[in-house]
Every structure is written in C-alpha cells, then in structure tokens.
Enzyme design. Structure first.
Site: not given
Ligand code: ADP
Ligand code: TRP
Length: 333
Positions: A114, A198, A201
């Site tokens: 952030k 990566k 969202k």
């Molecule tokens: P975001 O980054 O979209 O906010 P979250 O933090 O809610 O996603 O992640 C939920 C789960 O999905 C976690 O275990 C996270 O490590 C996995 N995850 C999220 N984005 C990826 C990605 N691009 N590649 C692999 N795993 C991911």
C-alpha cells in the site's frame, strides 16, 4: 487418510473468485479434502480492512461462500465456516499481538504494498497493519500441519510460525504448532491478464470464474499476448505468454492446445482464434461448477446449514486452543 490437518481461508474483499485463486490455492485445497482433515473458511473479518460498505461486504461474503462450495468444497469432508462465526479468532488475535514486534510487522508486504502504491502511513488503517496477526490467529487456533495458499501468502504463514515460536519460547512449552506453508511451485503464482503482475482482484487483471459470460469474454479477449508479435503472420512466443499459460491450465483438449501453440510459433494463427478457444475452454472447464452454484443459490437454507455446522465444529477445536492459551499465559478466571 493421513493423520494431518490443514487450514486455509479466502478473504471476501472482492465480489467473486478468479482463476488465480482457483489454480493457485483452491484446487489444491479441494484435493486435500480426500487426504487430510481440512478447515477452510471465508475470512470476512479480514475484508473489513478494505470493504467499508455494508451491502457490498454482505454480497461479497455470500458470493465467496457460494463460489467456494461450487468449486468442490465438500461439507462432508471439510469443516467450512465463516471466520466471524467463530469468535475465538478475534480472541486469539488479541493475545498473539503481544508476541510480535512493531518492527517485524512493518516488514509485512500487505502493508508495504500500500505504501508503495502511493498511500501514506496516515491512510493505512490498523486493521490492515494488524492483518497478519489476525491471520496468525486463524491458523494457530487449529494447530495445523500445513496451510495451503498461493505464493503471495507465504510471508503471512511465516510470521504465523514466528509468532507461534515466540509464544512457545516465552512460556517454555510447546503450546502452538508451527505449520508449513503448502505452496505449489507450478501454480503458486498465476500471472494476470496484463502479462506482468500476478493475477489479483485489486489489480483488475483477472479472469473470473462465475461472472457473466460477456464479462469473462471481455477479460479473455483483453488479455495481453506476445508484445513483439504485431501481425498474425509473425512468429510468436508461447512460453510465458498469458493466453497459453491459461490454455495449459484449463483447456483439457491438449491436442487443440498443441495445434494452437505450433501455429502460433509459425505465425499461422491470430490472437482472436487463440482467445476464442480459450473462452470456450473456460466454459467447458467450469460448466459443472456453474451448475452446482446455481443449485446452491436456489437453496440458501442448505448453505446456512453447512456454515452453521462448520462453525460448530470449528468452535470445538478453536475453543480448546484458546482455553489452553489463556491457561498458559495466566488468564484463568
Ligand atoms: P487477490 O490477490 O485477488 O486479492 P486473495 O488474496 O483473496 O486474492 O487470495 C486468495 C487465495 O488465492 C490465496 O491463497 C492466494 O494466495 C491465492 N491467490 C490469489 N491470487 C493468486 C495468483 N495470482 N496466483 C496464485 N495464487 C493466488
Ligand atoms: N490472507 C489470505 C488471503 O488474502 C486469507 C486468509 C485469512 C488466510 N486468514 C487465513 C489464508 C488463514 C490462510 C490461512 O487470501
């Protein structure tokens, strides 16, 4: 069944899950249900760090519960619940904050990201700063052997281990278990549709799973490909090219994928055809999950029951740990 336990959660900070979540973490978590004792939850208290609108939060929680179940969580095999239904998570977080230093917390990436994105310290709320402590509580309450997550969560699992270790050392007793991060080397970090960062969202570079077809089509058609290939007749690179990364993940027609790759390398196929086939593959791959999600949407009582039963089971384990922790530190009434 191995005599092992795993725990993991998803933060409902967005409206629905994407293929990074699925291939990075959820698919692995679902596979583990058959082999281990599994505790999976929707980390609704964590979403408060970013979602400050009541209706949006409620909608997100409902959607993530449905998405998670539709993707294959089996309530007969796994304990599935909402974090906020198990008050021990909050209780444990209050205790654990005392076994980690401010300087260690300042090194956590959720907070540092952030700052890097231009926010200043004045705008960072303490919920976000403390996020890793609540997450450590989520994990340590269940004394798990492992935590299946994507690569981006490695640091959070590591700090949970550090907190457990410093707690145990303070009382010279092995009360808390140090869990292993369980992260796939192949799919632990799924690339986004921008082809550089990566999939996440918050970066808006996702391919969703259950969004409306037009939205998914747009996400796929807007995906970056080989930036050096200007015309369909130019030879292109397949390796690391996000459209082909995605084909490899969810196009089960391997002959089609091979044919597309060969023609792409030779400059005999346009991006549009590659993407249209990717969209068709997405529809095939997630068709059963979509049906399941529709069934669940029509049956909210069943979903409520699953969450209630899950919370009751989770509370059993969580309250045993919190009692042991209170007893250890000397809070016994
Ligand atoms: P975001 O980054 O979209 O906010 P979250 O933090 O809610 O996603 O992640 C939920 C789960 O999905 C976690 O275990 C996270 O490590 C996995 N995850 C999220 N984005 C990826 C990605 N691009 N590649 C692999 N795993 C991911
Ligand atoms: N921080 C995780 C994410 O962003 C969600 C989460 C909260 C979690 N508590 C957890 C994951 C405990 C594993 C274990 O996706």
């Amino acid at each position: 069944m191995e005599n092992k336990r795993v725990v993991s959660g998803i933060n409902p900070s967005g409206s629905s899950l994407h293929i990074g979540n699925y291939f990075g973490a959820i698919k692995h978590q679902i596979g583990l249900q058959e082999k281990m004792e599994t505790y999976y939850f929707v980390a609704d208290l964590h979403a408060l760090t970013t979602v400050k609108d009541k209706e949006t939060l409620q909608e997100n929680i409902k959607n993530v519960v449905l998405d998670y179940l539709a993707l294959g969580l089996n309530p007969d095999r796994c304990v599935f619940f909402r974090q906020s239904d198990v008050p021990q998570h909050s209780q444990m977080a209050v205790v654990l904050g005392n076994y980690v230093t401010y300087s260690h917390m300042k090194r956590m990436h959720a907070f540092k990201d952030k700052l890097q994105k231009g926010e200043n310290e004045e705008s960072i709320n303490m919920g976000l700063f403390n996020y890793p402590i609540l997450m450590a509580a989520d994990i340590l309450l269940y004394k798990p052997d492992g935590v299946p997550v994507g690569e981006d969560q490695r640091q959070h699992v590591e700090i949970a281990r550090d907190i457990a270790d410093s707690f145990n050392k303070a009382y010279k007793k092995e009360v808390l278990v140090l869990p292993e991060p369980m992260i796939s080397t192949e799919t632990g970090k799924i690339i986004g549709t921008d082809g550089t960062r990566k999939m996440s969202k918050s970066l808006g570079n996702v391919i969703e799973i259950f969004a409306d077809e037009e939205i998914i089509k747009k996400q796929i058609m807007g995906c970056f490909t080989d930036p050096n290939r200007l015309k369909a007749t130019d030879p292109g690179t397949v390796e690391g090219n996000p459209v082909f990364v995605f084909h490899d993940l969810f196009n089960e027609d391997k002959a089609e994928v091979e044919d597309l790759k060969n023609r792409y390398r030779e400059g005999r196929v346009g991006d549009v055809e590659v993407k249209e086939k990717l969209f068709a593959a997405h529809q095939r791959y997630f068709e059963a999950a979509k049906k399941k999600r529709e069934e669940l949407t029509r049956n909210p009582e069943l979903v409520q029951k699953i969450l209630r039963d899950g919370a009751n089971k989770a509370i059993k384990l969580a309250s045993a740990t919190i009692n042991e922790v209170y007893e250890t530190v000397g809070i016994v009434n």
